[in-house]
Motif scaffolding. Sequence first.
Motif, PDB file in Angstrom:
ATOM      1  N   LYS A  47       0.851  -1.185   0.000  1.00  0.00           N
ATOM      2  CA  LYS A  47       0.000   0.000   0.000  1.00  0.00           C
ATOM      3  C   LYS A  47       0.886   1.233   0.000  1.00  0.00           C
ATOM      4  O   LYS A  47       1.835   1.324   0.769  1.00  0.00           O
ATOM      5  CB  LYS A  47      -0.913   0.022   1.228  1.00  0.00           C
ATOM      6  N   LYS A  48       0.541   2.190  -0.860  1.00  0.00           N
ATOM      7  CA  LYS A  48       1.289   3.438  -0.910  1.00  0.00           C
ATOM      8  C   LYS A  48       0.808   4.361   0.195  1.00  0.00           C
ATOM      9  O   LYS A  48      -0.368   4.409   0.502  1.00  0.00           O
ATOM     10  CB  LYS A  48       1.088   4.123  -2.250  1.00  0.00           C
ATOM     11  N   GLY A  49       1.733   5.088   0.763  1.00  0.00           N
ATOM     12  CA  GLY A  49       1.380   6.095   1.755  1.00  0.00           C
ATOM     13  C   GLY A  49       0.848   7.346   1.071  1.00  0.00           C
ATOM     14  O   GLY A  49       0.984   7.524  -0.149  1.00  0.00           O
ATOM     15  N   LEU A  50       0.233   8.223   1.839  1.00  0.00           N
ATOM     16  CA  LEU A  50      -0.343   9.442   1.295  1.00  0.00           C
ATOM     17  C   LEU A  50       0.702  10.290   0.578  1.00  0.00           C
ATOM     18  O   LEU A  50       0.436  10.840  -0.497  1.00  0.00           O
ATOM     19  CB  LEU A  50      -1.011  10.248   2.414  1.00  0.00           C
ATOM     20  N   ILE A  51       1.890  10.391   1.110  1.00  0.00           N
ATOM     21  CA  ILE A  51       2.944  11.196   0.486  1.00  0.00           C
ATOM     22  C   ILE A  51       3.277  10.643  -0.899  1.00  0.00           C
ATOM     23  O   ILE A  51       3.445  11.400  -1.852  1.00  0.00           O
ATOM     24  CB  ILE A  51       4.207  11.241   1.378  1.00  0.00           C
ATOM     25  N   ASP A  52       3.348   9.311  -1.034  1.00  0.00           N
ATOM     26  CA  ASP A  52       3.639   8.696  -2.331  1.00  0.00           C
ATOM     27  C   ASP A  52       2.531   8.979  -3.345  1.00  0.00           C
ATOM     28  O   ASP A  52       2.791   9.272  -4.507  1.00  0.00           O
ATOM     29  CB  ASP A  52       3.824   7.183  -2.178  1.00  0.00           C
ATOM     30  N   VAL A  53       1.281   8.870  -2.902  1.00  0.00           N
ATOM     31  CA  VAL A  53       0.146   9.127  -3.789  1.00  0.00           C
ATOM     32  C   VAL A  53       0.151  10.587  -4.234  1.00  0.00           C
ATOM     33  O   VAL A  53      -0.014  10.893  -5.420  1.00  0.00           O
ATOM     34  CB  VAL A  53      -1.193   8.773  -3.094  1.00  0.00           C
ATOM     35  N   LEU A  54       0.340  11.510  -3.309  1.00  0.00           N
ATOM     36  CA  LEU A  54       0.352  12.934  -3.642  1.00  0.00           C
ATOM     37  C   LEU A  54       1.502  13.276  -4.591  1.00  0.00           C
ATOM     38  O   LEU A  54       1.354  14.110  -5.483  1.00  0.00           O
ATOM     39  CB  LEU A  54       0.431  13.784  -2.377  1.00  0.00           C
TER      40      LEU A  54
END
Length: 79
Positions: A47-54
């Motif tokens: 699962k990607k973290g929020l920072i990675d998605v942003l």
Amino acid sequence: MTIERHVRLFRNGANQAIRIPKEFELEGREAILRKEGDHLIIEPVTKKGLIDVLAELEDLEMEFPDVDERLPAAEDVTL
């Protein structure tokens, strides 16, 4: 060093299955299975973290409206 273990194939309803020995357990609850030639490859889903998605999002080219223009001045607000 490559770890190998002999496992048996069995049927689970309409699916062929194997039991994954403890030393080969994957973290998480999901995995991706793909076939490359005669090889089956199982990889855990990370699962990607929020920072990675942003970081993957593209910049927006539009201007945002001024949402403060219709609000009363801070000194005019009473609690």
